[in-house]
Design a protein around this motif. Structure first.
Motif, PDB file in Angstrom:
ATOM      1  N   TYR A  93       4.219   2.475 -10.799  1.00  0.00           N
ATOM      2  CA  TYR A  93       4.440   3.537 -11.799  1.00  0.00           C
ATOM      3  C   TYR A  93       5.871   4.063 -11.701  1.00  0.00           C
ATOM      4  O   TYR A  93       6.563   4.234 -12.703  1.00  0.00           O
ATOM      5  CB  TYR A  93       3.427   4.661 -11.546  1.00  0.00           C
ATOM      6  N   CYS A 107      -4.267   8.830 -26.364  1.00  0.00           N
ATOM      7  CA  CYS A 107      -3.554   9.536 -25.305  1.00  0.00           C
ATOM      8  C   CYS A 107      -2.050   9.351 -25.388  1.00  0.00           C
ATOM      9  O   CYS A 107      -1.320   9.968 -24.623  1.00  0.00           O
ATOM     10  CB  CYS A 107      -4.064   9.101 -23.935  1.00  0.00           C
ATOM     11  N   GLY A 108      -1.573   8.517 -26.308  1.00  0.00           N
ATOM     12  CA  GLY A 108      -0.135   8.393 -26.497  1.00  0.00           C
ATOM     13  C   GLY A 108       0.558   7.374 -25.609  1.00  0.00           C
ATOM     14  O   GLY A 108       1.779   7.243 -25.670  1.00  0.00           O
ATOM     15  N   ASP A 109      -0.185   6.666 -24.770  1.00  0.00           N
ATOM     16  CA  ASP A 109       0.440   5.632 -23.947  1.00  0.00           C
ATOM     17  C   ASP A 109       1.062   4.559 -24.850  1.00  0.00           C
ATOM     18  O   ASP A 109       0.475   4.161 -25.849  1.00  0.00           O
ATOM     19  CB  ASP A 109      -0.595   4.949 -23.036  1.00  0.00           C
ATOM     20  N   GLN A 167       6.031   4.124 -22.116  1.00  0.00           N
ATOM     21  CA  GLN A 167       5.820   5.352 -21.354  1.00  0.00           C
ATOM     22  C   GLN A 167       4.342   5.709 -21.426  1.00  0.00           C
ATOM     23  O   GLN A 167       3.650   5.376 -22.376  1.00  0.00           O
ATOM     24  CB  GLN A 167       6.715   6.478 -21.871  1.00  0.00           C
ATOM     25  N   GLY A 168       3.899   6.386 -20.379  1.00  0.00           N
ATOM     26  CA  GLY A 168       2.495   6.764 -20.363  1.00  0.00           C
ATOM     27  C   GLY A 168       2.048   7.068 -18.954  1.00  0.00           C
ATOM     28  O   GLY A 168       2.873   7.250 -18.047  1.00  0.00           O
ATOM     29  N   CYS A 169       0.754   7.083 -18.764  1.00  0.00           N
ATOM     30  CA  CYS A 169       0.203   7.490 -17.473  1.00  0.00           C
ATOM     31  C   CYS A 169       0.450   6.430 -16.405  1.00  0.00           C
ATOM     32  O   CYS A 169       0.848   5.306 -16.694  1.00  0.00           O
ATOM     33  CB  CYS A 169      -1.289   7.752 -17.610  1.00  0.00           C
ATOM     34  N   SER A 170       0.205   6.785 -15.172  1.00  0.00           N
ATOM     35  CA  SER A 170       0.463   5.876 -14.058  1.00  0.00           C
ATOM     36  C   SER A 170      -0.347   4.592 -14.199  1.00  0.00           C
ATOM     37  O   SER A 170       0.143   3.511 -13.874  1.00  0.00           O
ATOM     38  CB  SER A 170       0.125   6.566 -12.734  1.00  0.00           C
ATOM     39  N   ILE A 171      -1.574   4.713 -14.687  1.00  0.00           N
ATOM     40  CA  ILE A 171      -2.428   3.528 -14.772  1.00  0.00           C
ATOM     41  C   ILE A 171      -1.899   2.552 -15.823  1.00  0.00           C
ATOM     42  O   ILE A 171      -1.800   1.337 -15.567  1.00  0.00           O
ATOM     43  CB  ILE A 171      -3.890   3.929 -15.113  1.00  0.00           C
ATOM     44  N   HIS A 197       1.810  12.151 -14.670  1.00  0.00           N
ATOM     45  CA  HIS A 197       1.552  12.137 -16.107  1.00  0.00           C
ATOM     46  C   HIS A 197       0.341  13.016 -16.447  1.00  0.00           C
ATOM     47  O   HIS A 197      -0.628  13.067 -15.684  1.00  0.00           O
ATOM     48  CB  HIS A 197       1.304  10.698 -16.565  1.00  0.00           C
ATOM     49  N   HIS A 252      -2.191  12.657 -18.249  1.00  0.00           N
ATOM     50  CA  HIS A 252      -3.518  12.008 -18.184  1.00  0.00           C
ATOM     51  C   HIS A 252      -3.992  11.869 -16.751  1.00  0.00           C
ATOM     52  O   HIS A 252      -5.188  11.939 -16.470  1.00  0.00           O
ATOM     53  CB  HIS A 252      -3.485  10.622 -18.839  1.00  0.00           C
ATOM     54  N   ASP A 253      -3.046  11.628 -15.868  1.00  0.00           N
ATOM     55  CA  ASP A 253      -3.416  11.563 -14.456  1.00  0.00           C
ATOM     56  C   ASP A 253      -3.827  12.948 -13.961  1.00  0.00           C
ATOM     57  O   ASP A 253      -4.795  13.080 -13.207  1.00  0.00           O
ATOM     58  CB  ASP A 253      -2.252  10.993 -13.641  1.00  0.00           C
ATOM     59  N   HIS A 300      -0.833  14.668 -26.630  1.00  0.00           N
ATOM     60  CA  HIS A 300       0.121  15.276 -27.569  1.00  0.00           C
ATOM     61  C   HIS A 300      -0.524  16.390 -28.374  1.00  0.00           C
ATOM     62  O   HIS A 300       0.137  17.021 -29.201  1.00  0.00           O
ATOM     63  CB  HIS A 300       0.739  14.209 -28.474  1.00  0.00           C
TER      64      HIS A 300
END
Lengths: 147, 409
Positions: A15, A38-40, A61-65, B344, B346-347, B363
């Motif tokens: 990440y 979620c916007g990832d 860009q986005g979450c760690s997963i 992030h 979501h995390d 968002h």
């Protein structure tokens, strides 16, 4: 399922230091994936030559997963034949419990053939996050099918 | 802090656990939990009075009609409308804004006219106007937000120009919690002959509001964000505006007469309520309004103001945490958006969920605002009358856990 199993060190490493981020000089295919929920976002360029995925560049860009999964995927698919990439994709999806079952995995060690990617099997226990892990793979499939 | 703790027992869902932890529900800006009285009102309606409204000449139908229209009167009264005909039942804020966009905008906008929005709108107060602008050739213009997360009025007189026909703004941002400058903007709109439309999805549930004093033309809100059932809401409009507005849905219940080629409409509000309405939902919304009135909206506001103060203080003490919202408690409601180091949103939400803490990440259906904040997503905690300082404490503890998991010190 503990959070420690979800946020494994190798995931946080990918990440924070995502691999294969450099733009390609001569990509042969391109795809953009995003998860509107979620916007990832993941954008993928690949260079395919003689049936082999020689190079890949990932951005997004986005979450760690989502970002770690795409980074690990980029490492795993580079240099593989398209057939091998297809098998790997099927195995990854099977590990996430979303595959079509065409590429079964060992239920005892579901990630055994996937190397680093095995670290992502914890995601399966967090159903809302499976889409995050899958985003890069789906985007890669799209890029390769547009090739 | 106004102590509303005793109200928690009215909300059955707050007794449950999530992932083995007490549920700490901090997503009321998305939807609110329901008190027993609302759940029971819906149940009671279906058990005792269920029938279609406005047609059957039999006892049940009369009772159902009475229940539905009583609910309308209660909801109208709740927002300060003296004439309950000015209150149209809708499926929610989105439907209300679309009704105005298509029913009023389509018939009053021509090419080159202007629709003014602000930089902190929810998609439901952007996209309907884009659609109508596309149909009519009208243009969109924006009042931007400033560094205090508030709508800037610096260029109000030039942005709201003589071609402006509609000004639509949020009463309170669902992302930053900032209140919209409704009075100033509607005065500017009036001065150029434009109408003002208020997206009050976050405003009506959280503070006293009186449409008779606001000086606006339309105001839309959602039932489910104010203790009522999903699929309910209200569009209030000034009588003359509603009368000049066209229905956007045709069907049963909304007509006066129907011929083969032409029809005439029922009087307001019924001309906007085509088809069998959400009767049980309206009854539930009526019960929600009863509940809120009994608590008192001034009490709700002062409770949330104090909780927001506490929340901002506690969150500001968390390392690497940035809050996106006004500091002035008099100009904001109980919505706190934040970033935490490089974790992030979501995390954050996943980690908090394991502690039973429910927050929103993403968002928040406000992508233009997120772009001006310079972030793709935020985590958001939002309060309502049933939240307590302990809920804030649980949030803060879980955020510390998130920092640990991500190895941030």
């Amino acid at each position: 399922m503990s959070l420690e199993e979800l946020y494994r060190e190798v995931i946080l490493d990918h990440y924070r230091n995502p691999r294969r981020r450099d733009a390609l000089a001569a990509p042969t295919a391109h795809a953009e994936g995003h998860n509107p929920l979620c916007g990832d976002e993941i954008t993928i360029d690949v260079a395919v030559s003689d049936g082999t995925l020689t190079e890949i560049a990932v951005s997004g860009q986005g979450c760690s997963i989502s970002q770690a999964s795409a980074s690990m995927m980029a490492e795993a698919v580079t240099g593989k034949t398209l057939e091998e990439v297809d098998t790997l994709t099927g195995q990854f999806k099977s590990m996430m419990g979303i595959g079509d079952g065409a590429d079964p995995i060992d239920p005892e060690r579901p990630g055994a053939t996937l190397g680093d990617l095995e670290a992502l099997q914890g995601v399966k226990k967090f159903p809302v996050r499976i889409k995050c892990a899958d985003l890069g793979w789906t985007t890669l499939e799209e890029a390769l099918s547009s090739d | 802090m106004a102590d509303l703790r005793h109200l928690r027992q009215d909300f059955p869902i707050l007794d449950r656990t999530v992932n083995g932890k007490r549920l700490v529900y901090l997503d009321s800006a998305a939807t609110t939990q329901k008190p027993r009285s609302v759940i029971e009102a819906i149940d009671h309606y279906y058990r005792t009075s269920n029938a279609n409204v406005h047609r059957g000449a039999y006892t049940l139908s009369v009772e159902a009609t009475e229940a539905y229209e009583n609910a309308r009167a209660k909801v109208a009264d709740f927002i300060g409308a003296t004439d309950s005909d000015e209150l149209v039942f809708t499926r929610g804020t989105t439907t209300g804004i679309n009704f105005v966009a298509y029913g009023w905008g389509l018939n009053h906008l021509t090419e080159g006219d202007r629709i003014v929005l602000t930089g902190m709108e929810h998609h439901s107060n952007i996209v309907p106007w884009q659609l109508v602008a596309r149909h009519t050739g009208a243009e969109l213009a924006y009042l931007p937000i400033n560094e205090d997360y508030e709508v800037s009025l610096d260029d109000l007189d030039t942005v709201v120009n003589s071609r402006t026909k509609i000004v639509a703004l949020s009463g309170m941002s669902n992302v930053t919690g900032a209140f919209g400058p409704v009075a100033a903007v509607s005065a500017a709109a009036r001065s150029v002959g434009a109408i003002t439309v208020v997206d009050a999805a976050q405003a009506v549930p959280h503070a006293p509001l009186d449409v008779a004093l606001l000086g606006v033309d339309f105001l839309a809100f959602s039932g489910h964000k104010m203790l009522g059932p999903t699929g309910t809401g209200g569009l209030w409009g000034r009588r003359d505006r509603l009368e000049e507005m066209e229905p956007t849905e045709g069907g049963g219940e909304m007509i006066s007469d129907v011929g083969l080629y032409e029809s005439t409409w029922a009087p307001i509000p019924h001309k906007f309520e085509a088809g069998t309405p959400n009767i049980a939902g309206a009854v539930g919304l009526g019960a929600a309004v009863d509940y809120l009135s009994k608590v008192g909206m001034s009490e709700v506001r002062s409770h949330e103001r104090a909780l927001t103060k506490y929340g901002i203080e506690q969150l500001s003490a968390v390392p690497h945490l940035t809050i996106h919202g006004p500091a002035d408690l008099d100009n904001r409601g109980g919505v706190i958006s934040f970033q935490l180091a490089d974790v992030h949103p979501h995390d954050i939400a996943t980690i908090l969920d394991q502690e039973g803490v429910a927050v929103r990440a993403g968002h928040h259906c406000a992508k233009p605002l997120m772009r001006s904040l310079g972030v793709p997503a935020t985590a958001r905690a939002s309060f309502y009358l049933y939240n307590t300082p302990e809920d804030v404490d649980a949030l803060v503890a879980a955020l510390h856990h998130a920092l640990e998991l991500f190895g941030v010190s």
